[in-house]
Design an enzyme around this catalytic site. Structure first.
Site, PDB file in Angstrom:
ATOM      1  CG  ASN A  58      28.271 -46.826  50.930  1.00  0.00           C
ATOM      2  OD1 ASN A  58      27.736 -46.796  52.131  1.00  0.00           O
ATOM      3  ND2 ASN A  58      27.789 -45.869  50.199  1.00  0.00           N
ATOM      4  CD1 TRP A  59      29.828 -52.514  53.736  1.00  0.00           C
ATOM      5  CD2 TRP A  59      28.975 -53.316  55.750  1.00  0.00           C
ATOM      6  NE1 TRP A  59      30.667 -53.204  54.619  1.00  0.00           N
ATOM      7  CE2 TRP A  59      30.112 -53.939  55.589  1.00  0.00           C
ATOM      8  CE3 TRP A  59      27.872 -53.635  56.636  1.00  0.00           C
ATOM      9  CZ2 TRP A  59      30.619 -54.696  56.443  1.00  0.00           C
ATOM     10  CZ3 TRP A  59      28.301 -54.573  57.715  1.00  0.00           C
ATOM     11  CH2 TRP A  59      29.840 -55.056  57.627  1.00  0.00           C
ATOM     12  CE  LYS A  60      25.578 -47.860  47.328  1.00  0.00           C
ATOM     13  NZ  LYS A  60      25.164 -47.729  46.044  1.00  0.00           N
ATOM     14  CG  HIS A  64      26.492 -41.923  48.185  1.00  0.00           C
ATOM     15  ND1 HIS A  64      25.624 -42.429  47.376  1.00  0.00           N
ATOM     16  CD2 HIS A  64      27.481 -42.966  47.851  1.00  0.00           C
ATOM     17  CE1 HIS A  64      25.530 -43.508  46.688  1.00  0.00           C
ATOM     18  NE2 HIS A  64      26.970 -43.878  47.022  1.00  0.00           N
ATOM     19  CD  GLU A 102      28.656 -40.979  44.504  1.00  0.00           C
ATOM     20  OE1 GLU A 102      28.155 -42.143  44.479  1.00  0.00           O
ATOM     21  OE2 GLU A 102      27.728 -40.143  44.685  1.00  0.00           O
ATOM     22  N   GLY A 133      25.757 -48.441  41.113  1.00  0.00           N
ATOM     23  CA  GLY A 133      24.692 -49.281  41.005  1.00  0.00           C
ATOM     24  C   GLY A 133      24.079 -49.944  39.949  1.00  0.00           C
ATOM     25  CB  SER A 153      29.470 -50.469  38.337  1.00  0.00           C
ATOM     26  OG  SER A 153      28.369 -50.060  38.756  1.00  0.00           O
ATOM     27  N   GLY A 170      30.822 -50.029  46.626  1.00  0.00           N
ATOM     28  CA  GLY A 170      29.310 -50.338  46.856  1.00  0.00           C
ATOM     29  C   GLY A 170      28.905 -51.712  46.975  1.00  0.00           C
ATOM     30  N   GLY A 171      28.756 -52.428  45.933  1.00  0.00           N
ATOM     31  CA  GLY A 171      28.042 -53.748  46.129  1.00  0.00           C
ATOM     32  C   GLY A 171      28.912 -54.748  46.164  1.00  0.00           C
TER      33      GLY A 171
END
Length: 260
Positions: free
Chosen positions: A11-13, A103, A175, A181, A220, A241-242
């Site tokens: 998920n690049w956001k 999300h 999540e 994050g 994370s 995510g990141g």
């Protein structure tokens, strides 16, 4: 025991660009040599066409690997005067197979209620998209020992509005909000405990779905903790995510999932 193929969904956001997509596909060509895990890229909607073109252009080099495209959100409406929204039909037409629903950032920042999430879940399936339904508790809810209660409520509203069998074509992503994050991940044992609860909850209404549905962990996840998390019996991969913005880290996570 069901044989559930692991999934790693990136998920690049609101990050990334066409260059990141190109870099990923260059590494996919040499690193993804089998279909033991499914890889899903969820870029911002403006880059869906870039990813679709790369999927098509790399079809031969990715032969044997499972790389799919997903979206980060969709409207609960089919069409109309909803400026800035994207319908399930549009996502399907763009080549998406998956779409992230509910999300925590959508729920928290944009006021998406559980009812809206359930409507979006239905909208995705109406057009042949597989929803990746996100559920999870806040830090205060965990401290108050309400984790299972919160997650049960988020699952039950989707079941109430769409029926149990809707989960026959769905993915769930746990999540924990306190880990999204923040750099603070759930321990493998914490993740397993919640994943087992989710599977048990769904098994109460359909043993088949409970056994076969894939449940991802998101919060994370990094190459340093993924192996222990993915090794848990009820964890079927990750919603990333990141780390999905770093091609080397993301490829490492895909490789770990393939051997989980």
């Amino acid at each position: 025991m069901a044989l559930r193929r692991p999934m790693v969904a990136g998920n690049w956001k609101m990050n990334g660009n066409s260059a990141l997509a190109e870099e990923l596909f260059k590494k996919f060509a040499t690193k993804l040599q089998n279909d033991s895990a499914e890889v899903v890229l969820c870029p911002p909607s403006i880059y869906l066409e870039s990813v679709r073109q790369l999927l098509e252009a790399n079809k031969q080099t990715l032969d044997g690997a499972l790389v799919r495209m997903g979206a980060q959100n969709l409207s609960q409406h089919d069409f109309g005067a909803y400026t800035g929204e994207i319908s399930g039909q549009m996502l399907k037409d763009s080549g998406c197979r998956y779409v992230i629903i509910g999300h925590s950032e959508r729920r928290r920042m944009y006021g998406e209620t559980s009812n809206i999430v359930a409507e979006k879940f239905a909208a995705a399936q109406k057009y042949g998209l597989t929803p990746i339904l996100c559920v999870g508790e806040s830090g205060p809810a965990r401290e108050a020992r309400r984790t299972f209660e919160v997650i049960a409520e988020e699952l039950d509203i989707v079941i109430e509005k769409n029926g149990t069998m809707a989960f026959d074509n769905a993915i769930i992503a746990y999540e924990p909000l306190w880990a999204v994050g923040t750099g603070k991940s759930a321990t493998p044992e914490q993740a397993q405990e919640v994943h087992a609860f989710i599977r048990s909850r769904l098994s109460e209404v359909s043993p088949f779905i409970g056994e076969n549905i894939r449940i991802l962990y998101g919060g994370s996840v990094t190459p340093s903790n993924a192996a222990d998390i993915f090794a848990q019996p009820d964890v079927d991969g990750g919603l990333i995510g990141g780390a999905s913005l770093n091609s080397s880290e993301f490829l490492s996570l895909c490789t770990i999932a393939m051997s989980a």
